[in-house]
Design a protein around this motif. Structure first.
Motif, mmCIF file in Angstrom:
data_model
loop_
_atom_site.group_PDB
_atom_site.id
_atom_site.type_symbol
_atom_site.label_atom_id
_atom_site.label_comp_id
_atom_site.label_asym_id
_atom_site.label_seq_id
_atom_site.Cartn_x
_atom_site.Cartn_y
_atom_site.Cartn_z
ATOM 1 N N SER A 25 12.183 44.737 30.282
ATOM 2 C CA SER A 25 11.336 45.812 30.803
ATOM 3 C C SER A 25 10.602 46.564 29.697
ATOM 4 O O SER A 25 9.662 47.285 29.969
ATOM 5 C CB SER A 25 12.198 46.807 31.588
ATOM 6 N N GLU A 26 11.077 46.394 28.470
ATOM 7 C CA GLU A 26 10.576 47.175 27.349
ATOM 8 C C GLU A 26 9.134 46.815 26.997
ATOM 9 O O GLU A 26 8.815 45.650 26.762
ATOM 10 C CB GLU A 26 11.483 46.950 26.137
ATOM 11 N N LEU A 27 8.282 47.842 26.934
ATOM 12 C CA LEU A 27 6.886 47.604 26.602
ATOM 13 C C LEU A 27 6.709 47.219 25.145
ATOM 14 O O LEU A 27 5.718 46.593 24.778
ATOM 15 C CB LEU A 27 6.049 48.844 26.913
ATOM 16 N N THR A 28 7.684 47.606 24.310
ATOM 17 C CA THR A 28 7.626 47.242 22.891
ATOM 18 C C THR A 28 8.577 46.085 22.622
ATOM 19 O O THR A 28 9.331 46.092 21.647
ATOM 20 C CB THR A 28 7.966 48.439 22.009
ATOM 21 N N PHE A 29 8.544 45.098 23.508
ATOM 22 C CA PHE A 29 9.440 43.942 23.416
ATOM 23 C C PHE A 29 9.369 43.276 22.055
ATOM 24 O O PHE A 29 10.384 42.793 21.540
ATOM 25 C CB PHE A 29 9.072 42.943 24.519
ATOM 26 N N SER A 30 8.194 43.250 21.469
ATOM 27 C CA SER A 30 8.022 42.573 20.185
ATOM 28 C C SER A 30 8.765 43.264 19.051
ATOM 29 O O SER A 30 8.881 42.709 17.956
ATOM 30 C CB SER A 30 6.538 42.464 19.836
ATOM 31 N N SER A 31 9.296 44.450 19.286
ATOM 32 C CA SER A 31 10.053 45.168 18.260
ATOM 33 C C SER A 31 11.558 44.991 18.432
ATOM 34 O O SER A 31 12.337 45.611 17.708
ATOM 35 C CB SER A 31 9.712 46.660 18.303
ATOM 36 N N ILE A 32 11.961 44.141 19.369
ATOM 37 C CA ILE A 32 13.381 43.980 19.686
ATOM 38 C C ILE A 32 13.851 42.574 19.308
ATOM 39 O O ILE A 32 13.213 41.580 19.655
ATOM 40 C CB ILE A 32 13.633 44.197 21.185
ATOM 41 N N THR A 33 14.967 42.511 18.617
ATOM 42 C CA THR A 33 15.626 41.234 18.347
ATOM 43 C C THR A 33 16.372 40.807 19.609
ATOM 44 O O THR A 33 17.043 41.617 20.249
ATOM 45 C CB THR A 33 16.612 41.369 17.184
ATOM 46 N N MET A 34 16.253 39.537 19.958
ATOM 47 C CA MET A 34 16.842 39.056 21.211
ATOM 48 C C MET A 34 17.826 37.919 20.961
ATOM 49 O O MET A 34 17.704 37.182 19.970
ATOM 50 C CB MET A 34 15.750 38.559 22.151
ATOM 51 N N ARG A 53 12.207 39.285 15.895
ATOM 52 C CA ARG A 53 11.146 39.929 16.660
ATOM 53 C C ARG A 53 9.885 39.077 16.738
ATOM 54 O O ARG A 53 9.262 38.988 17.790
ATOM 55 C CB ARG A 53 10.820 41.282 16.046
ATOM 56 N N SER A 54 9.545 38.448 15.651
ATOM 57 C CA SER A 54 8.328 37.626 15.624
ATOM 58 C C SER A 54 8.564 36.203 16.100
ATOM 59 O O SER A 54 7.619 35.457 16.361
ATOM 60 C CB SER A 54 7.768 37.574 14.209
ATOM 61 N N GLY A 55 9.832 35.824 16.170
ATOM 62 C CA GLY A 55 10.180 34.459 16.527
ATOM 63 C C GLY A 55 10.271 33.523 15.348
ATOM 64 O O GLY A 55 10.542 32.330 15.507
ATOM 65 N N SER A 56 10.083 34.035 14.146
ATOM 66 C CA SER A 56 10.055 33.177 12.967
ATOM 67 C C SER A 56 11.445 32.801 12.477
ATOM 68 O O SER A 56 11.594 31.830 11.718
ATOM 69 C CB SER A 56 9.294 33.872 11.833
ATOM 70 N N ALA A 75 4.038 38.270 24.640
ATOM 71 C CA ALA A 75 3.007 38.701 25.590
ATOM 72 C C ALA A 75 3.562 38.805 27.007
ATOM 73 O O ALA A 75 3.039 39.560 27.830
ATOM 74 C CB ALA A 75 1.840 37.723 25.566
ATOM 75 N N LYS A 76 4.639 38.049 27.276
ATOM 76 C CA LYS A 76 5.264 38.058 28.606
ATOM 77 C C LYS A 76 6.593 38.806 28.625
ATOM 78 O O LYS A 76 7.288 38.813 29.648
ATOM 79 C CB LYS A 76 5.488 36.623 29.090
ATOM 80 N N ASN A 77 6.954 39.414 27.492
ATOM 81 C CA ASN A 77 8.228 40.141 27.394
ATOM 82 C C ASN A 77 9.407 39.272 27.822
ATOM 83 O O ASN A 77 10.319 39.719 28.537
ATOM 84 C CB ASN A 77 8.209 41.403 28.264
ATOM 85 N N THR A 78 9.398 38.027 27.393
ATOM 86 C CA THR A 78 10.399 37.074 27.859
ATOM 87 C C THR A 78 10.970 36.255 26.705
ATOM 88 O O THR A 78 10.219 35.848 25.811
ATOM 89 C CB THR A 78 9.799 36.133 28.913
ATOM 90 N N VAL A 79 12.262 36.032 26.759
ATOM 91 C CA VAL A 79 12.938 35.144 25.819
ATOM 92 C C VAL A 79 13.536 33.985 26.620
ATOM 93 O O VAL A 79 13.934 34.166 27.772
ATOM 94 C CB VAL A 79 14.019 35.892 25.008
#
Length: 123
Positions: A25-34, A53-56, A75-79
């Motif tokens: 749900s987080e709008l700043t998903f790209s700042s979260i480690t999953m 966060r970047s997927g690298s 872009a889809k807030n999905t892992v």
């Protein structure tokens, strides 16, 4: 606290594949480690995979290396967790997790959990 919702679990024969998804749900998903964890009844929840966060940067527990692939679409807030060559011992409830860093998540320091999705692999 970010809300996480997993999907994609089910029943599959050994050697088959499944793809799990986790929407955040987080709008700043790209700042979260999953990451992904799994739990077998009677055992502790264990680390499966983590993605930065970047997927690298990605890490896996030894038992799934070469078979599972973690990825994310910021872009889809999905892992995602692509699981191939599944084995009966992969049977578990799989949980999506959000954390601060790759290291902390690998050590089980989780800020948010999803509700879990059952994966059953038949022999």
């Amino acid at each position: 606290q970010v809300q996480l919702v997993e999907s994609g679990g089910g029943l599959v024969q050994a050697g088959g594949s499944l793809r799990l998804s986790c929407a955040a749900s987080e709008l700043t998903f790209s700042s979260i480690t999953m990451g992904w964890f799994r739990q077998i009844p009677g055992k502790e929840r264990g680390f499966v995979a983590v993605i930065s966060r970047s997927g690298s940067t990605v890490y896996y527990t030894d038992s799934v290396k070469g078979r599972f692939t973690v990825s994310r679409d910021n872009a889809k807030n999905t892992v995602y967790l692509q699981m191939n060559s599944l084995k009966p011992e992969d049977t578990a409830v799989y949980y999506c997790a959000a954390g601060a860093t790759v290291l902390s998540l690998r050590l089980g320091n989780v800020n948010s959990w999803g509700q879990g999705t059952q994966v059953t692999v038949s022999s």
